[in-house]
Write a protein that holds these residues in place. Structure first.
Motif, short mmCIF file in Angstrom:
data_model
loop_
_atom_site.label_atom_id
_atom_site.label_comp_id
_atom_site.label_asym_id
_atom_site.label_seq_id
_atom_site.Cartn_x
_atom_site.Cartn_y
_atom_site.Cartn_z
N ARG A 296 0.75 -1.39 0.10
CA ARG A 296 0.13 0.03 -0.03
C ARG A 296 0.87 1.46 0.05
NH1 ARG A 296 -4.84 -0.49 3.48
NH2 ARG A 296 -6.18 -2.07 2.50
N HIS A 297 1.95 1.32 0.81
CA HIS A 297 2.76 2.45 0.89
C HIS A 297 4.05 2.77 0.19
CE1 HIS A 297 -0.40 3.90 4.04
NE2 HIS A 297 -0.38 2.49 4.20
N VAL A 298 4.64 1.50 -0.01
CA VAL A 298 5.74 1.70 -0.62
C VAL A 298 6.04 1.45 -2.09
CG1 VAL A 298 8.10 0.70 -0.57
CG2 VAL A 298 6.79 0.77 1.50
N LEU A 299 5.22 0.24 -2.49
CA LEU A 299 5.20 -0.20 -4.00
C LEU A 299 4.45 0.90 -4.73
CD1 LEU A 299 5.03 -3.78 -4.89
CD2 LEU A 299 6.74 -1.79 -5.23
N ARG A 300 3.19 1.25 -4.00
CA ARG A 300 2.37 2.22 -4.96
C ARG A 300 3.11 3.48 -5.23
NH1 ARG A 300 -3.59 3.46 -2.99
NH2 ARG A 300 -3.83 1.63 -3.76
N ASN A 301 4.10 3.97 -4.37
CA ASN A 301 4.78 5.43 -4.45
C ASN A 301 5.96 4.99 -5.39
OD1 ASN A 301 2.90 7.14 -3.40
ND2 ASN A 301 3.75 6.76 -1.47
N ALA A 302 6.37 3.57 -5.28
CA ALA A 302 7.71 3.52 -5.79
C ALA A 302 7.63 3.26 -7.54
CB ALA A 302 8.45 2.52 -5.13
N TRP A 303 6.52 2.63 -7.73
CA TRP A 303 6.38 2.27 -9.18
C TRP A 303 6.77 3.07 -10.48
CZ3 TRP A 303 1.89 1.99 -12.77
CH2 TRP A 303 1.29 2.87 -12.25
N GLY A 304 6.64 4.49 -10.18
CA GLY A 304 6.83 5.21 -11.39
C GLY A 304 8.23 5.00 -12.12
N PRO A 305 9.23 5.27 -11.31
CA PRO A 305 10.92 5.02 -12.10
C PRO A 305 10.65 3.46 -12.53
CG PRO A 305 10.88 5.90 -9.90
CD PRO A 305 9.37 5.65 -10.04
N ILE A 306 10.04 2.67 -11.68
CA ILE A 306 10.18 1.24 -12.21
C ILE A 306 9.66 0.87 -13.50
CG2 ILE A 306 9.67 -1.16 -11.60
CD1 ILE A 306 9.70 -0.37 -8.75
N LEU A 307 8.11 1.77 -13.55
CA LEU A 307 7.67 1.41 -14.98
C LEU A 307 8.35 2.39 -15.97
CD1 LEU A 307 4.57 0.37 -15.46
CD2 LEU A 307 3.93 2.77 -15.85
N THR A 308 8.92 3.39 -15.91
CA THR A 308 9.53 3.83 -16.87
C THR A 308 10.70 3.23 -17.48
OG1 THR A 308 9.17 5.97 -15.61
CG2 THR A 308 10.70 6.44 -17.56
N MET A 309 11.56 2.67 -16.65
CA MET A 309 12.68 1.95 -16.88
C MET A 309 12.04 0.57 -17.69
SD MET A 309 15.74 1.67 -17.10
CE MET A 309 16.88 2.69 -16.49
#
Lengths: 287, 316
Positions: B227-240
């Motif tokens: 809920r709190h970590v992945l949800r905010n972390a996935w932006g750069p992951i998706l871009t890469m």
């Protein structure tokens, strides 16, 4: 050129400092051995690079042939050592070429700004539009295969990357007070760039170039594997892998494994040294 | 809106310039373009010369030639292959499915492995698992894909006999079976990059105050991460991930050669070897366009998915 390749990986230290020291020293030692072997190839190698021996084909590593032999009985260890010359000189030549152009263009773009800067930005944009080795493949399609074409084409692809990096470094350098001090004294732009700015850029640039060396070695080996770079009878490592390919179906892995492992080992060692070098030089640079 | 428009305009400008580079490259070749396009001097018959001149409008000025070529290409007409005597577009159409299937399979593999290892790395930050993952993935990325491919063939096809040695297979299951090893070979290099980015992004989020607060309230770790970590972390992951997929679409050349898959990449290598320049141009153009469109799309979609970026854009 390849924003996604090894240079992006060569950052963020996760592994402890002591372990990194050991890895650095091991890598440096390994690279020194490889370079020495390449320099002394005719004296170190037990056989000539192209000594065919049909009585000893596809041998596994043993006393007579340290790393085994290939489909015509050529000694893999000897071919590896002889091939190290071309495999290491190739990326060196390509980097030398790319650095001369890249550093010049990057410094001029940073110093002058204006249309030169704009042109550099456009050229890098177009270069980045060709992912991976595609630009190099286009050059090879036009000018034909061969090691020289491959090296020049890769240098053309790397030059804008180096120019961009140099530009960002140079811009930071020019903001420092000593540059204004010299300018006030009437020191000319060209002299100032060549005598003071470029030498000050060398430390961070060097670490970057070392990492690019590993990347260049991989790219050249890949081109040779595809048949676009080194040509037989050379024993360049990528070409050795390609020639070993035919033996795989019959279960002979050594002719592929030996040069493949050599490429991987050198690239890893170069990356470790490159990262360490840029860390160390950068910290001195910033102090 | 303005940002999107300038981004798209920039992409189109870059596409025009790079397609011009691809087209005009033949003028850089030693000798005149007719001899270059025909290649083998034995084929220098008057009919052949006329054919080449007609296909490339060689009697027009360069800029007109380019314009005619580009507008034809825009409509999906890339001319006729000198080697196969077949429209290039048809050749590409028969080759594309294998390449796309390969990229799709490799993408699934590297996303699962990369994101998974990245998350594991971030959760075990600074521990042995973390450094082992970093070292192993970096090491794997340093092995050229053709070496990995050949090793896989040697072990799993020749020694164990689990997978076919080459080809792309027919039908869905057969294709999965045929492309499994090539997909692994293609994916290995990307795992390192994606796991690195995932780790970085997760670590950043893990150190945020709201995560600390949620943890102190006793939220279950799994829920916290989701809920709190992945949800905010996935932006750069998706871009890469998108960037890697984009460059894979243009980077199957080596793996297709190793595994003898007749995809677009193999078509390019064969076209260079047989001196079939219309095919070289078409494949390069296809690859550059795909790459540019995907990367631009990522740039445009990213702020829509992550409102924080839009907010940042407005502020600056």
């Amino acid at each position: 050129m390849s924003s996604l390749s090894t240079s992006t990986l060569a950052s963020t230290p996760v592994i402890g400092k002591k372990k990194r020291d050991v890895a650095y020293l091991l890598s440096l030692g390994f690279l020194m051995v490889v370079v020495a072997a390449a320099l002394l190839a005719p004296w170190v190698a037990p056989y000539a690079a192209n000594a065919v021996d049909f009585t000893a084909i596809w041998q596994a590593p043993g006393a007579a042939h340290l790393l085994g032999t290939d489909q015509v009985g050529q000694d893999l260890f000897s071919r590896l050592i002889h091939g190290a010359r071309e495999s290491l000189l190739g990326p060196l030549a390509l980097l030398a070429l790319a650095t001369v152009f890249g550093v010049t263009i990057g410094t001029v773009a940073a110093w002058n700004g204006g249309w030169i800067d704009g042109l550099l930005a456009r050229i890098t944009d177009v270069m980045f539009a060709f992912p991976g080795l595609l630009f190099v493949v286009l050059v090879i399609a036009v000018f034909g295969k061969g090691p020289a074409t491959a090296i020049v084409a890769l240098a053309l692809a790397y030059a804008p990357v180096i120019a961009k990096f140099t530009r960002s470094l140079a811009l930071a350098e020019m903001a420092r007070p000593y540059v204004d001090a010299y300018r006030v004294q009437g020191v000319g732009g060209f002299f100032l760039c060549v005598r003071y700015i470029i030498p000050n850029l060398t430390p961070p640039l060097l670490g970057y170039l070392v990492v690019l060396f590993g990347e260049g070695l991989m790219s050249l080996a890949t081109l040779s594997f595809l048949g676009f770079g080194a040509q037989p009878p050379s024993s360049e490592w990528g070409l050795m892998v390609q020639e070993g390919q035919s033996g795989i179906i019959q279960g002979h892995i050594w002719p592929t494994l030996v040069p493949g492992a050599a490429i991987a080992a050198v690239v890893v060692a170069v990356n470790v040294v490159g990262v360490r070098l840029s860390d160390r030089l950068n910290s001195r640079f910033e102090r | 809106m303005i940002r999107a428009a300038t981004r798209i305009a920039g992409m189109i400008l870059t596409l025009v310039v790079s397609s011009f580079v691809i087209f005009a490259a033949m003028y850089a070749a030693p000798g005149d373009p007719v001899t270059f396009l025909i290649g083998n001097p034995e084929n220098m018959t008057p009919e052949r010369v006329a054919e080449v001149k007609a296909q490339y409008n060689l009697d027009q000025p360069l800029i007109v030639q380019y314009g005619l070529w580009a507008s034809q290409a825009f409509m999906g007409n890339f001319g006729t292959s000198f080697q196969y005597h077949q429209p290039v577009a048809e050749l590409m159409a028969t080759r594309l499915p294998a390449t796309l299937a390969l990229v799709a399979m490799a993408s699934v593999l590297f996303i699962v492995a990369g994101v998974g290892l990245g998350i594991l790395s971030a959760l075990r930050q600074g521990k042995r698992t973390d450094s082992t993952i970093t070292a192993a993935t970096t090491l794997a990325a340093s092995v050229p894909s053709f070496v990995i491919g050949l090793l896989l063939v040697s072990i799993f096809s020749v020694q164990l006999g689990w997978f076919p040695v080459s080809g792309a297979g027919e039908g869905f299951l057969d294709r999965l079976h045929h492309l499994a090893l090539p997909a692994v070979a293609l994916a290995v290099g990307a795992v390192a990059i994606v796991s690195r980015v995932t780790r970085q992004s997760m670590v950043e989020q893990l150190s945020m105050d709201h995560v600390e607060a949620a943890r102190s309230f006793g939220l279950a770790p799994a829920k916290l991460i989701r809920r709190h970590v992945l949800r905010n972390a996935w932006g750069p992951i998706l871009t890469m991930v998108a960037l890697v997929v984009a460059s894979m679409l243009a980077g199957t050349v080596v793996v297709e050669s190793v595994f003898g898959i007749s995809g677009v990449g193999k078509l390019l290598v064969d076209a260079i070897n047989t001196h079939d320049f219309p095919v070289v141009q078409a494949v390069l153009l296809y690859m550059v366009i795909t790459y540019m469109v995907v990367t631009t799309l990522v740039d445009l979609v990213h702020p829509l998915l992550d409102p924080r970026i839009k907010a940042k854009d407005k502020k600056s």
